[in-house]
Design an enzyme around this catalytic site. Sequence first.
Site, PDB file in Angstrom:
ATOM      1  N   GLU A  36     109.391 100.681  32.466  1.00 50.49           N
ATOM      2  CA  GLU A  36     108.834  99.345  32.222  1.00 50.49           C
ATOM      3  C   GLU A  36     107.997  98.837  33.391  1.00 50.49           C
ATOM      4  O   GLU A  36     108.431  99.003  34.533  1.00 50.49           O
ATOM      5  CB  GLU A  36     110.037  98.408  32.011  1.00 50.49           C
ATOM      6  CG  GLU A  36     109.789  97.315  31.050  1.00 50.49           C
ATOM      7  CD  GLU A  36     111.089  96.619  30.699  1.00 50.49           C
ATOM      8  OE1 GLU A  36     111.971  97.267  30.088  1.00 50.49           O
ATOM      9  OE2 GLU A  36     111.225  95.450  31.072  1.00 50.49           O
TER      10      GLU A  36
ATOM     11  N   HIS B 222     110.185  92.844  26.485  1.00 47.87           N
ATOM     12  CA  HIS B 222     111.474  92.522  27.133  1.00 47.87           C
ATOM     13  C   HIS B 222     111.760  91.012  27.072  1.00 47.87           C
ATOM     14  O   HIS B 222     111.855  90.341  28.107  1.00 47.87           O
ATOM     15  CB  HIS B 222     111.490  93.026  28.587  1.00 47.87           C
ATOM     16  CG  HIS B 222     112.893  93.169  29.136  1.00 47.87           C
ATOM     17  ND1 HIS B 222     113.234  94.069  30.105  1.00 47.87           N
ATOM     18  CD2 HIS B 222     114.044  92.491  28.860  1.00 47.87           C
ATOM     19  CE1 HIS B 222     114.526  93.960  30.389  1.00 47.87           C
ATOM     20  NE2 HIS B 222     115.042  93.002  29.645  1.00 47.87           N
TER      21      HIS B 222
ATOM     22  N   THR C 261     117.450  96.963  22.503  1.00 52.80           N
ATOM     23  CA  THR C 261     117.322  95.740  23.310  1.00 52.80           C
ATOM     24  C   THR C 261     118.209  95.858  24.543  1.00 52.80           C
ATOM     25  O   THR C 261     118.520  94.845  25.183  1.00 52.80           O
ATOM     26  CB  THR C 261     117.729  94.473  22.513  1.00 52.80           C
ATOM     27  OG1 THR C 261     119.032  94.676  21.965  1.00 52.80           O
ATOM     28  CG2 THR C 261     116.750  94.145  21.418  1.00 52.80           C
TER      29      THR C 261
ATOM     30  N   ARG D 211     118.583  98.857  27.548  1.00 55.24           N
ATOM     31  CA  ARG D 211     117.758  99.270  28.685  1.00 55.24           C
ATOM     32  C   ARG D 211     116.929 100.473  28.263  1.00 55.24           C
ATOM     33  O   ARG D 211     117.442 101.389  27.588  1.00 55.24           O
ATOM     34  CB  ARG D 211     118.635  99.640  29.883  1.00 55.24           C
ATOM     35  CG  ARG D 211     119.202  98.449  30.638  1.00 55.24           C
ATOM     36  CD  ARG D 211     118.113  97.681  31.390  1.00 55.24           C
ATOM     37  NE  ARG D 211     118.617  96.558  32.148  1.00 55.24           N
ATOM     38  CZ  ARG D 211     118.625  95.290  31.719  1.00 55.24           C
ATOM     39  NH1 ARG D 211     118.169  94.978  30.524  1.00 55.24           N
ATOM     40  NH2 ARG D 211     119.083  94.329  32.495  1.00 55.24           N
TER      41      ARG D 211
ATOM     42  N   GLY E  44     130.155  95.618  22.849  1.00 50.32           N
ATOM     43  CA  GLY E  44     130.499  94.509  23.745  1.00 50.32           C
ATOM     44  C   GLY E  44     130.102  93.204  23.066  1.00 50.32           C
ATOM     45  O   GLY E  44     129.894  93.170  21.845  1.00 50.32           O
TER      46      GLY E  44
HETATM   47  C1  DGY Z   1     119.376  91.004  31.056  1.00 51.04           C
HETATM   48  O1  DGY Z   1     119.958  89.921  31.094  1.00 51.04           O
HETATM   49  O2  DGY Z   1     119.929  92.039  31.432  1.00 51.04           O
HETATM   50  C2  DGY Z   1     117.977  91.015  30.531  1.00 51.04           C
HETATM   51  O3  DGY Z   1     117.608  92.272  30.131  1.00 51.04           O
HETATM   52  C3  DGY Z   1     116.973  90.517  31.552  1.00 51.04           C
HETATM   53  O4  DGY Z   1     117.024  89.182  31.657  1.00 51.04           O
END
Ligand code: DGY
Length: 329
Positions: free
Chosen positions: A271, A289, A240, A242, A159
């Site tokens: 988390e 995060h 980065t 989930r 994406g």
């Molecule tokens: C998102 O934008 O999904 C980040 O992980 C949290 O701000």
Amino acid sequence: MTDRPRVFVFRKVPFSDRIAEILGPVADLTFHETEDPPPEAMVRAALPEVAALLPTALDPVTAAMMGAAPRLKVVGNYGVGYNNVDVAAATRRRIPVTNTPGVLTEATADTTWALIMAVTRRTLEADAFVRAGKFDGWRASLFPGMELAGRTLGIIGLGSIGQAVARRGLGFGMRVAYAGRRRAAPEVEAALQARFAPLEGLLGQADILSLHCPLSAETRHLLDARRLALMKPTAYLINTARGPVVEERALVEALRAGRIAGAALDVYEDEPRLAPGLAELHNVVLFPHIGSSTLEAREGMARLVAENIRAALAGRRPLNIVNPEAWRA
Ligand code: DGY
């Protein structure tokens, strides 16, 4: 009590003044004034009157909560990921759910690269070594890392964030391969010189495997013990996206056993708790995060979430609606 719509903002976020500036003229705002999740009782008390909920991507918005909010018109999620919202329940109630894509793409891609560089060149270990007073002179053997040029950057989920990570990879002389639910447009593949591969094929090819897929029932534990075992022993895993996309306990085992070379994570399965043993490993880099934590992205997120809510409250279609089928035109 006024007839103006009420908006409940779950947490204090940077640029809250932008949110107030955009929504203040059209709605009454209730802000939970700290950065922690709001107490349940506070949310419960707000629900009967709210027209809009403004959670962060870490605040659950459940079917029960929507059921207790008869005036609810929109859930404006502060974040691009929206697995915290029961979107199916919102859609059944014809409540649009919005998110904040685009404004955090470059920030998240930069963070991904900060992790890639940190884990492959052992920058945090090297920094700690100097600070600890252990640097007593140049040695050719200090902290050997892995070079990136000519290696394969494997991306799961091409994406906009995945593409931004891939673009940076080209600058490092890497080859880009990707897996995902669907194939990217031919012009995207051409611009990134990106090769589509079935997931399990990608696992065996990638030197850096970077996750950029949303969390869903389909992607939960996408990287489990079996799939981690398909990665090269010299490969690094970067997350980065989930946390629950990776089975974290299996990852700890794989790292301990040297089945992969290392991992660099910004997100965690449970988390903010970490899987037992994760923090003791030397071949990991752990961020709290902060994927989208730049001033630019935070400002954009505050503006966008407020604009999406303002549009929905005014009966206009929000720009970033994730369940368009819920939109009553
Ligand atoms: C998102 O934008 O999904 C980040 O992980 C949290 O701000």
